[in-house]
Design a protein around this motif. Sequence first.
Motif, short mmCIF file in Angstrom:
data_model
loop_
_atom_site.label_atom_id
_atom_site.label_comp_id
_atom_site.label_asym_id
_atom_site.label_seq_id
_atom_site.Cartn_x
_atom_site.Cartn_y
_atom_site.Cartn_z
N ARG B 58 0.80 -1.23 0.00
CA ARG B 58 0.00 0.00 0.00
C ARG B 58 0.83 1.29 0.00
O ARG B 58 0.36 2.32 -0.45
CB ARG B 58 -0.95 -0.01 1.21
N TYR B 59 2.02 1.25 0.58
CA TYR B 59 2.84 2.47 0.60
C TYR B 59 4.31 2.09 0.68
O TYR B 59 4.67 0.95 0.94
CB TYR B 59 2.46 3.39 1.78
N CYS B 60 5.13 3.12 0.45
CA CYS B 60 6.57 2.90 0.39
C CYS B 60 7.28 4.16 0.87
O CYS B 60 6.79 5.28 0.69
CB CYS B 60 6.97 2.60 -1.06
N ALA B 61 8.44 3.98 1.50
CA ALA B 61 9.29 5.12 1.87
C ALA B 61 10.73 4.73 1.63
O ALA B 61 11.15 3.62 1.98
CB ALA B 61 9.07 5.52 3.33
N LYS B 62 11.48 5.63 1.03
CA LYS B 62 12.89 5.40 0.69
C LYS B 62 13.69 6.66 0.92
O LYS B 62 13.14 7.76 0.94
CB LYS B 62 13.05 5.09 -0.82
N PRO B 84 -3.82 3.24 -10.22
CA PRO B 84 -3.41 4.22 -11.24
C PRO B 84 -1.91 4.25 -11.47
O PRO B 84 -1.41 5.02 -12.28
CB PRO B 84 -3.87 5.56 -10.65
N GLY B 85 -1.14 3.44 -10.72
CA GLY B 85 0.32 3.50 -10.80
C GLY B 85 0.87 4.29 -9.64
O GLY B 85 0.14 4.92 -8.87
N LYS B 86 2.18 4.26 -9.52
CA LYS B 86 2.84 4.86 -8.35
C LYS B 86 2.71 6.38 -8.36
O LYS B 86 3.01 7.04 -9.36
CB LYS B 86 4.32 4.46 -8.38
N GLU B 87 2.29 6.91 -7.22
CA GLU B 87 2.26 8.36 -6.97
C GLU B 87 3.36 8.60 -5.96
O GLU B 87 3.49 7.85 -4.98
CB GLU B 87 0.89 8.72 -6.37
N GLU B 88 4.18 9.63 -6.15
CA GLU B 88 5.33 9.78 -5.26
C GLU B 88 5.63 11.24 -4.94
O GLU B 88 5.41 12.12 -5.75
CB GLU B 88 6.57 9.09 -5.85
N GLN B 131 9.50 20.16 -1.37
CA GLN B 131 9.03 18.87 -1.88
C GLN B 131 8.09 19.05 -3.06
O GLN B 131 7.55 20.14 -3.27
CB GLN B 131 8.34 18.09 -0.75
N HIS B 132 7.91 17.96 -3.80
CA HIS B 132 7.01 17.98 -4.96
C HIS B 132 6.41 16.60 -5.13
O HIS B 132 7.11 15.59 -4.97
CB HIS B 132 7.77 18.38 -6.22
N THR B 133 5.11 16.57 -5.45
CA THR B 133 4.42 15.30 -5.66
C THR B 133 4.19 15.07 -7.15
O THR B 133 3.71 15.97 -7.85
CB THR B 133 3.08 15.29 -4.89
N ILE B 134 4.55 13.88 -7.61
CA ILE B 134 4.44 13.52 -9.02
C ILE B 134 3.24 12.60 -9.19
O ILE B 134 3.16 11.53 -8.58
CB ILE B 134 5.73 12.81 -9.49
N ALA B 135 2.30 13.03 -10.02
CA ALA B 135 1.08 12.25 -10.25
C ALA B 135 1.43 10.96 -11.02
O ALA B 135 2.41 10.93 -11.77
CB ALA B 135 0.07 13.08 -11.04
N PRO B 136 0.63 9.91 -10.82
CA PRO B 136 0.89 8.64 -11.52
C PRO B 136 0.96 8.85 -13.03
O PRO B 136 0.20 9.64 -13.59
CB PRO B 136 -0.33 7.79 -11.16
N GLY B 137 1.88 8.15 -13.66
CA GLY B 137 1.95 8.17 -15.12
C GLY B 137 2.69 9.35 -15.71
O GLY B 137 2.86 9.44 -16.93
N PHE B 154 8.34 9.48 -0.54
CA PHE B 154 7.15 8.89 0.07
C PHE B 154 6.21 8.54 -1.10
O PHE B 154 6.01 9.38 -1.99
CB PHE B 154 6.45 9.88 0.99
N SER B 155 5.61 7.36 -1.08
CA SER B 155 4.82 6.98 -2.25
C SER B 155 3.84 5.85 -1.95
O SER B 155 3.85 5.27 -0.87
CB SER B 155 5.76 6.51 -3.37
N THR B 156 3.05 5.56 -2.96
CA THR B 156 2.30 4.30 -2.96
C THR B 156 3.31 3.16 -3.18
O THR B 156 4.50 3.40 -3.33
CB THR B 156 1.24 4.32 -4.08
N ALA B 157 2.81 1.94 -3.22
CA ALA B 157 3.69 0.78 -3.38
C ALA B 157 4.63 0.97 -4.56
O ALA B 157 4.25 1.47 -5.62
CB ALA B 157 2.85 -0.48 -3.56
N SER B 158 5.88 0.58 -4.36
CA SER B 158 6.92 0.75 -5.38
C SER B 158 7.16 -0.58 -6.09
O SER B 158 7.40 -1.60 -5.45
CB SER B 158 8.20 1.22 -4.68
N ARG B 159 7.06 -0.55 -7.41
CA ARG B 159 7.33 -1.73 -8.23
C ARG B 159 8.30 -1.30 -9.32
O ARG B 159 7.92 -1.09 -10.48
CB ARG B 159 6.02 -2.27 -8.83
#
Lengths: 177, 177
Positions: B58-62, B84-88, B131-137, B154-159
Amino acid sequence: MISEHELEQARLYAAERLAEAGIVLAADERDAIEVADFGLSRLEESGLQLLVYVNTDRYCAKELVLRPGQTCPEHRHPPFDGTPGKEETFRCRSGVVYLYVEGEATSNPICEPPPGTYTVHHEIELRPGMQHTIAPGTLHWFQAGPDGAVVSEFSTASRDELDEFTDERVARETIVG
Amino acid sequence: MISEHELEQARLYAAERLAEAGIVLAADERDAIEVADFGLSRLEESGLQLLVYVNTDRYCAKELVLRPGQTCPEHRHPPFDGTPGKEETFRCRSGVVYLYVEGEATSNPICEPPPGTYTVHHEIELRPGMQHTIAPGTLHWFQAGPDGAVVSEFSTASRDELDEFTDERVARETIVG
């Protein structure tokens, strides 16, 4: 209730602890630090300072700052909007935080909870660089060690107003923004 | 390909930069720092050092660490598993990072991309606390300033293996763990 003076002092404390931990804030973020007394009006005993970096519909990241011995009361994050509820990872940045979760009660725990209803007593000590992930719906509370603590929280979307506190005296919507 | 020597040097660099930024690692985390050369074998030019704290469904932090002028090649995070893909969200901790995203091309951008295919040129400068948030896709790439950079993600699940790079020479599975 948190007085204007308490709010300002709590923000000052949090900003100083974040700076000591090497965490740089943007100019407008210092005044965005939230302070919660959980409706108990005993902020230094039960309370939390927090800075939300981002909270989208899908994920959230915050810094939590605790005063020495300050406790965040026992609560859990219930399911909502078809999700299992908030899942969260606490990572200690500075100081020490003692996290109490469901499971076998720790004998001779380090912390004593403040007056109120506390039902889970499995202790996890988090020092800088250590982290723990709390599954959705799990009861938990935490208390800082004698030097306070800075804790990064990574999670799914945060909906603080939905939190279910074990102690019915604890109010759910007490964040002063 | 990354040689053993390059891997060790890159981990050493990343660990030092994280320490300078006040970020404490657990004993076993230093050797868990991943290094990516994106299949280009020009690590100092195109590459990334990263430490994954948590990556649930569900989420990821790196933490991301970049050498001076090092570039993460242009890519986007496609939809998967009905999401919708990763949002970060990128938050700069130390140094400076220049993020390039879709949108009006910035005239006189600070960075020049390394050789390869780069198609988005809207520049966002991130200094510590920004900081800046990048929309999916959304297509994006980033490059560190002359002192390198430490960036929290900080993001949704990272693949990572699903990432779609603009330049077909870039390999998708090049993380050395």
